[in-house]
Design a protein around this motif. Structure first.
Motif, short mmCIF file in Angstrom:
data_model
loop_
_atom_site.label_atom_id
_atom_site.label_comp_id
_atom_site.label_asym_id
_atom_site.label_seq_id
_atom_site.Cartn_x
_atom_site.Cartn_y
_atom_site.Cartn_z
N GLY A 28 -12.11 21.69 29.14
CA GLY A 28 -11.56 22.87 29.71
C GLY A 28 -10.53 22.53 30.86
O GLY A 28 -9.67 23.48 31.00
N VAL A 29 -10.59 21.50 31.57
CA VAL A 29 -9.95 21.31 32.77
C VAL A 29 -9.04 19.81 32.62
O VAL A 29 -7.79 19.91 32.52
CB VAL A 29 -10.74 21.11 34.07
N PHE A 30 -9.62 18.75 32.14
CA PHE A 30 -9.04 17.57 32.23
C PHE A 30 -7.98 17.69 30.85
O PHE A 30 -6.98 17.33 31.30
CB PHE A 30 -9.92 16.35 31.98
N GLY A 31 -8.56 18.01 29.83
CA GLY A 31 -7.53 17.93 28.60
C GLY A 31 -6.36 18.87 28.85
O GLY A 31 -5.40 18.27 28.33
N PRO A 32 -6.42 20.07 29.20
CA PRO A 32 -5.11 20.79 29.45
C PRO A 32 -4.13 20.32 30.54
O PRO A 32 -2.95 20.37 30.29
CB PRO A 32 -5.51 22.37 29.92
N ILE A 33 -4.74 19.79 31.41
CA ILE A 33 -3.89 19.09 32.59
C ILE A 33 -3.20 17.82 32.25
O ILE A 33 -2.08 17.90 32.34
CB ILE A 33 -4.57 18.64 33.84
N MET A 34 -3.98 17.09 31.50
CA MET A 34 -3.16 15.84 30.89
C MET A 34 -2.51 16.15 29.69
O MET A 34 -1.41 15.59 29.62
CB MET A 34 -4.36 14.78 30.45
N GLY A 35 -2.63 17.30 28.78
CA GLY A 35 -1.92 17.46 27.84
C GLY A 35 -0.65 18.03 28.39
O GLY A 35 0.37 17.86 27.65
N THR A 42 -0.45 10.84 20.90
CA THR A 42 -1.67 11.53 20.32
C THR A 42 -1.32 11.44 18.78
O THR A 42 -2.13 12.06 18.01
CB THR A 42 -2.16 12.55 20.82
N GLY A 43 -0.14 11.27 18.12
CA GLY A 43 0.06 11.52 16.87
C GLY A 43 0.20 12.79 16.58
O GLY A 43 0.03 13.16 15.26
N GLY A 44 0.69 13.83 17.39
CA GLY A 44 0.97 15.10 17.07
C GLY A 44 -0.10 15.80 17.32
O GLY A 44 -0.15 17.31 16.99
N VAL A 45 -1.42 15.42 17.72
CA VAL A 45 -2.48 16.17 17.87
C VAL A 45 -2.34 16.79 19.27
O VAL A 45 -2.17 15.81 20.15
CB VAL A 45 -3.70 15.43 17.58
N SER A 49 -7.43 18.34 22.09
CA SER A 49 -8.26 18.31 20.49
C SER A 49 -8.58 16.62 20.24
O SER A 49 -9.43 16.44 19.95
CB SER A 49 -7.35 18.73 19.27
N PHE A 50 -7.55 15.95 20.90
CA PHE A 50 -7.73 14.52 20.78
C PHE A 50 -8.67 14.04 21.36
O PHE A 50 -9.51 13.04 21.01
CB PHE A 50 -6.33 13.70 21.28
#
Length: 244
Positions: A28-35, A42-45, A49-50
């Motif tokens: 919820g926190v790390f993923g959206p920030i790094m994304g 990530t190959g389009g993912v 989700s990756f």
């Protein structure tokens, strides 16, 4: 062993919920920030989700690694000595304990998956693939639990095991493909990632739950089974040390 674990889960599920806090922060926190940085291929993912399969495996592996803590406590309380008077072999005791950890890992995964759905992670729409991912988690958790029992055979106190457990979990996690592709790592870490069992577990679960590309699934399953067999064999040999 399985029935004992199911009874524990039936009467005390608080640990499952509290262990879901860390995965929630990752997803919820790390993923959206790094994304939002878009610096990791990530190959389009989507990045959230990756990393979800990696975070899921990290959480279930943490459960399995610290299963050896139960072994230390049972040795102190004398339960393990009572088990030895049964007709069961040491190998069956090790495998039974390891598979009981796999049961707990599946329930831990079933707590995390709804959280990931609420965050917005899109899983591959195939129920059979999801069941296959749970099977992979079950098998791999047994191997990591056997590894924890092997470590527990050399330690006499729960305090020492706590430190060793963290020292095992985090290097396996960060030196795998859980948060980033292996190709981004320094050469030395790439070599380690190739023999890191968590890399194959994450790759199998990611292919089943996120991408749907199962072309490498056979190799991943072969590596996981080999890891389990080796850990079961070594932990069974070392089981005598646990009760001494």
């Amino acid at each position: 062993m399985w029935e004992l674990e199911l009874r524990r889960l039936r009467h005390d599920r608080l640990e499952l919920y509290t262990r879901a806090v860390q995965p929630l922060l990752w997803i919820g926190v790390f993923g959206p920030i790094m994304g939002s940085i878009r610096a990791i291929p990530t190959g389009g993912v989507p990045y959230t989700s990756f990393i979800t399969p990696g975070v899921l495996i990290q959480s279930t592996t943490f459960v399995s690694i610290f299963y050896g803590l139960t072994i230390v406590w049972e040795r102190e309380s004398g339960i393990l000595k009572k088990l030895l008077v049964t007709p069961a072999s040491r190998a069956s005791l090790v495998v039974g304990r390891a598979m009981a950890a796999g049961v707990r890992a599946i329930f831990q995964a079933l707590v995390i998956v709804p959280i990931a759905l609420l965050v917005g992670v899109r899983f591959y729409p195939n129920p059979l693939y999801l069941l296959g991912a749970l099977g992979v988690i079950f098998l791999s958790s047994g191997g990591f639990a056997a590894l924890s029992m092997l470590v527990a055979s050399f330690l006499k106190t729960r305090e020492r095991f706590m430190g060793i457990g963290q020292a095992l979990t985090f290097p396996l996690f960060f030196a795998s493909n859980a948060l980033y592709p292996v190709a981004m790592m320094p050469r030395a870490l790439q070599v380690f990632a190739q023999v890191n069992p968590m890399s194959y577990v994450v790759d199998a679960v990611r292919s089943l739950t996120i991408t749907g590309n199962v072309s490498q699934l056979g190799l991943d399953l072969l590596a996981i089974l080999a890891f389990d067999l080796v850990m079961f064999a070594i932990a069974s040999v070392s089981f005598r040390r646990i009760i001494e």
